[in-house]
Structures are given as C-alpha cells and as structure tokens.
Scaffold this active site. Structure first.
Site, PDB file in Angstrom:
ATOM      1  N   GLU A  55       0.958  -1.410  -0.079  1.00  0.00           N
ATOM      2  CA  GLU A  55      -0.042  -0.098  -0.019  1.00  0.00           C
ATOM      3  C   GLU A  55       0.997   1.135  -0.106  1.00  0.00           C
ATOM      4  O   GLU A  55       0.695   2.179  -0.470  1.00  0.00           O
ATOM      5  CB  GLU A  55      -0.856   0.049   1.251  1.00  0.00           C
ATOM      6  CG  GLU A  55      -1.830  -1.201   1.508  1.00  0.00           C
ATOM      7  CD  GLU A  55      -1.409  -2.648   2.265  1.00  0.00           C
ATOM      8  OE1 GLU A  55      -2.195  -3.023   2.780  1.00  0.00           O
ATOM      9  OE2 GLU A  55      -0.179  -2.626   1.851  1.00  0.00           O
ATOM     10  N   LEU A 207      20.847 -26.745  -4.173  1.00  0.00           N
ATOM     11  CA  LEU A 207      19.694 -26.251  -3.806  1.00  0.00           C
ATOM     12  C   LEU A 207      19.515 -24.776  -3.910  1.00  0.00           C
ATOM     13  O   LEU A 207      18.723 -24.317  -3.058  1.00  0.00           O
ATOM     14  CB  LEU A 207      19.122 -26.734  -2.259  1.00  0.00           C
ATOM     15  CG  LEU A 207      19.351 -28.234  -2.032  1.00  0.00           C
ATOM     16  CD1 LEU A 207      18.867 -28.611  -0.653  1.00  0.00           C
ATOM     17  CD2 LEU A 207      18.345 -28.943  -3.082  1.00  0.00           C
ATOM     18  N   ARG A 210      19.684 -20.581  -9.720  1.00  0.00           N
ATOM     19  CA  ARG A 210      20.579 -19.914 -10.575  1.00  0.00           C
ATOM     20  C   ARG A 210      19.796 -19.854 -11.924  1.00  0.00           C
ATOM     21  O   ARG A 210      18.851 -20.241 -12.199  1.00  0.00           O
ATOM     22  CB  ARG A 210      21.606 -21.472 -10.740  1.00  0.00           C
ATOM     23  CG  ARG A 210      22.196 -21.695  -9.605  1.00  0.00           C
ATOM     24  CD  ARG A 210      23.519 -22.826  -9.767  1.00  0.00           C
ATOM     25  NE  ARG A 210      22.713 -24.069 -10.276  1.00  0.00           N
ATOM     26  CZ  ARG A 210      22.241 -25.009  -9.300  1.00  0.00           C
ATOM     27  NH1 ARG A 210      22.122 -24.577  -7.840  1.00  0.00           N
ATOM     28  NH2 ARG A 210      21.826 -26.273  -9.604  1.00  0.00           N
ATOM     29  N   GLU A 297      11.999 -31.163  -2.360  1.00  0.00           N
ATOM     30  CA  GLU A 297      12.650 -31.862  -3.629  1.00  0.00           C
ATOM     31  C   GLU A 297      12.855 -33.248  -3.093  1.00  0.00           C
ATOM     32  O   GLU A 297      13.683 -34.047  -3.878  1.00  0.00           O
ATOM     33  CB  GLU A 297      13.731 -31.179  -3.967  1.00  0.00           C
ATOM     34  CG  GLU A 297      13.267 -29.583  -4.518  1.00  0.00           C
ATOM     35  CD  GLU A 297      14.364 -29.145  -5.562  1.00  0.00           C
ATOM     36  OE1 GLU A 297      14.971 -29.742  -6.422  1.00  0.00           O
ATOM     37  OE2 GLU A 297      14.719 -27.842  -5.353  1.00  0.00           O
TER      38      GLU A 297
END
Length: 365
Positions: A55, A207, A210, A297
């Site tokens: 806002e 992890l 990239r 994952e």
C-alpha cells in the site's frame, strides 16, 4: 458492491503480489493498485529490501492524486506498528475514498482491525473481491497464522512409471534442461527448499536458485535425524553465503549439534517418532523462524512422510518420456496403505509441456 472493473483491478494487484513470492517472507506477498477516474495512478507490492508494504509503495506512486481514489489490496491492510507503520493509517491519511480487499488477515494483530479502522474513518470498504485467488496466493502466510505451519509444495521429477533413479542409483538427468530450469523458477517462489538426508548424501545438491537474475536465495533445509551428512558437501561449503538449516532429533548429542553449528548451519531440534523426524515438528520449527512457503525436492522417504501426514498442499510432477522399471527407485517410498480410500487425494490444477517433459500441478482436495 463489487463490479467487473473491481475484479480486473484486483487481478492486476494479485499479479503484482505474485512477483514477490519467495522474496518477502515472513511477510505475505501483497499487491496493491490505486485507481482514480478509471486510471491507474499507483502500483505497489511488498518489498523486503525497501522494508515497504504494498500500500505504501502504491501511495508513493499516486502522490496527492490518491485523495478520493480507490485502492485494491490483496490482503487486509495492517493496523499495527511492526517494522513499518500501519497501512490502514497510511490509506486514511492519503484520503483514499474506497478500499477493495481480496481477503482478511487472520493475524491476531490485525484480524479485522484494519478494516474496522478504515470504516471508522469514513472509508468505504468492500471485502471478498477474488477471494479464492487471494487465499491461494497467500496460503503460506495464512497457514502460518491459522495452523502454525508453512505451505508445502512437493516436487517429483520421475520417469513415466514413477521412478527417480535406476537400480544403480543413476538419476542425472531423468528430465530435460527446460524442466530443470522450471525447477529453479519454482525454488525462487518459495522461502525454503527442503530435502531429506539421503538426497543430500547421494546427490550433493546446492539447492540454490540459478540463472534467474538477482533473487533472494531460499533457505536450504535438510531433514537429518542423526546429522549424518558429509561435512565437505556443497551445502556445507556454501553455508556462509546461503543459509543452511538442519532439522534433527532433539535428543541428539549436544556435541554433534555444536559441531554443525560451528560449520555455519542452523540446527533445529525436532520431535522423532521411531526412526523418523516427524514432519509436523519440522514445519512448526520452520514457521517459527519465518518460513511461509516450502519447496520439498525429496527424496522418497521425506515425500512419503509428508504425504502420509497430510501436509502436502501442492504436488508438482515432472514426467519424462522414459521407462525405468520396477527395479528403479520409486519417487515415493512405502506408505503402508491398505485401503485406497486412505490414499492422499489431489485435484489436477494444471498440465502442460515443458520441453520434452510434462508438468502436472495438483492441489490437495
């Protein structure tokens, strides 16, 4: 009363908010659009770098023209002093005449007070514009407030017959480069990326996000009951630049925990049932440290435990056009189900081609 034009402007505000997913936690990624006489005069979204709510950003763009305008906000404006002043006050001080809000904020510090403050100041407030879409977008923040846990996305990259590796453990690469790039984009939309200890040992993953430009890297989380991880792994070597959090047995030898802390990891003690760290305790720890969206994952054991505990909110499956066979490693480990009615149920939300592979997105029923 909410009109079609209100829905169009709110859809724009939602799209602005989505750009900040994974970049502003523990804040919700809010979008705001300010409109006057049918013209957009201000746009904003949550910005962790500027420490600025949506806002305020939109009001700064609008300037004095905000007086008498309508503001479209994807989440109830805050009413408390935190890292920033109350957004409800900022809208009132700017002279905004009407505020259209997609969904309320269950945070006990807000919980309707933002709407009440606007109405008390004479501002017209309409609540519920595109509420379902907003609740989907803010699901992580809302779950932290209501259930004390983050939103969980489970990603599986598998062969057509549901295998993630051959019998010898070969897994790079089942899916193609386009799917792998899509995974980096998905990581960037979450506050944390999580794997089990087996995946961390076998794949030695980074992890990180990239080839996506300048983004805030997600926290890397490894669930390892005994902290039996290689100290020379890529995760450990980069712990000084990208956060590494280890979820382990709360009863583990303090010396082992101290050794990992000395390597730069943040160690989070969790409950254990049998030989497994319990998923609810992992998620509670992550939520307590400001994580609202988790991208898991794998591997198969962690996937199985999350699914079995009913804690997977979104399932993303990349399927490659290859068959590995029953001797391969399944994407989800044994779940001990005897009846089909006990199996986790998901509803298909999206399917599309990603290079030579397919992506399916499923939402928990």
């Amino acid at each position: 009363m909410i009109q079609d034009a209100d829905r169009r402007y709110m859809a724009l505000a939602l799209s602005l908010g989505r750009r900040g997913m994974g970049q502003v936690g523990p804040w919700p990624s809010v979008g705001c659009v300010i409109v006057k006489d049918g013209r957009i005069i201000g746009r904003g979204r949550s910005d962790a770098v500027l420490v600025q709510h949506a806002e305020v950003g939109a009001l700064q763009q609008a300037g004095p023209a905000a007086k008498g305008a309508t503001a479209y906000v994807t989440l109830e404006p805050c009413s408390h002093q935190g890292r920033t002043p109350p957004c409800a006050n900022a809208l009132i001080d700017a002279g905004v005449a009407r505020v259209v809000v997609a969904t309320g904020d269950p945070n006990p510090l807000v919980a309707g007070e933002g709407l009440a403050r606007l109405r008390a100041a004479g501002v017209i407030v309409d609540l519920g514009c595109l509420e379902d879409s907003a609740r989907d977008d803010h699901a992580g923040f809302l779950l932290v407030q209501t259930e004390g846990r983050p939103f969980v996305t489970l990603k599986l990259a598998m062969s057509l017959d549901g295998r993630i590796a051959t019998a010898t453990g070969e897994s790079k690469w089942i899916t193609g480069p386009e799917a792998r790039r899509a995974v980096h984009a998905l990581r960037a939309r979450h506050d944390a990326v999580m794997v089990g200890a087996g995946t961390a040992r076998e794949d030695d993953p980074m992890l990180t996000v990239r080839d996506m430009g300048a983004v805030r890297q997600p926290v890397r989380v490894v669930v390892s009951r005994r902290l039996d991880l290689p100290v020379d792994s890529a995760l450990v070597r980069t712990a000084d630049t990208v956060p590494l959090w280890l979820c382990h047995d709360a009863g583990l030898d303090p010396k082992v925990v101290a050794n990992w802390a000395a390597l730069g990891a943040t160690c989070l003690p969790c409950d254990v049932y049998g030989r497994q760290v319990t998923p609810p305790s992992v998620l509670r720890q992550l939520a307590a440290k400001g994580i609202t969206r988790v991208f898991c994952e794998g591997g198969g054991g962690l996937a199985s435990s999350l699914l079995g505990a009913g804690l997977v909110d979104e399932l993303i499956v990349f399927a490659a056009g290859t068959i590995i066979g029953a001797e391969g490693t399944p994407g989800v480990a044994a779940m001990g189900l005897d009846r089909l009615s006990d199996a986790p149920q998901f509803q298909l939300a999206e399917t599309r081609a990603v290079g030579a592979d397919t992506l399916q997105r499923w939402r928990r029923r």
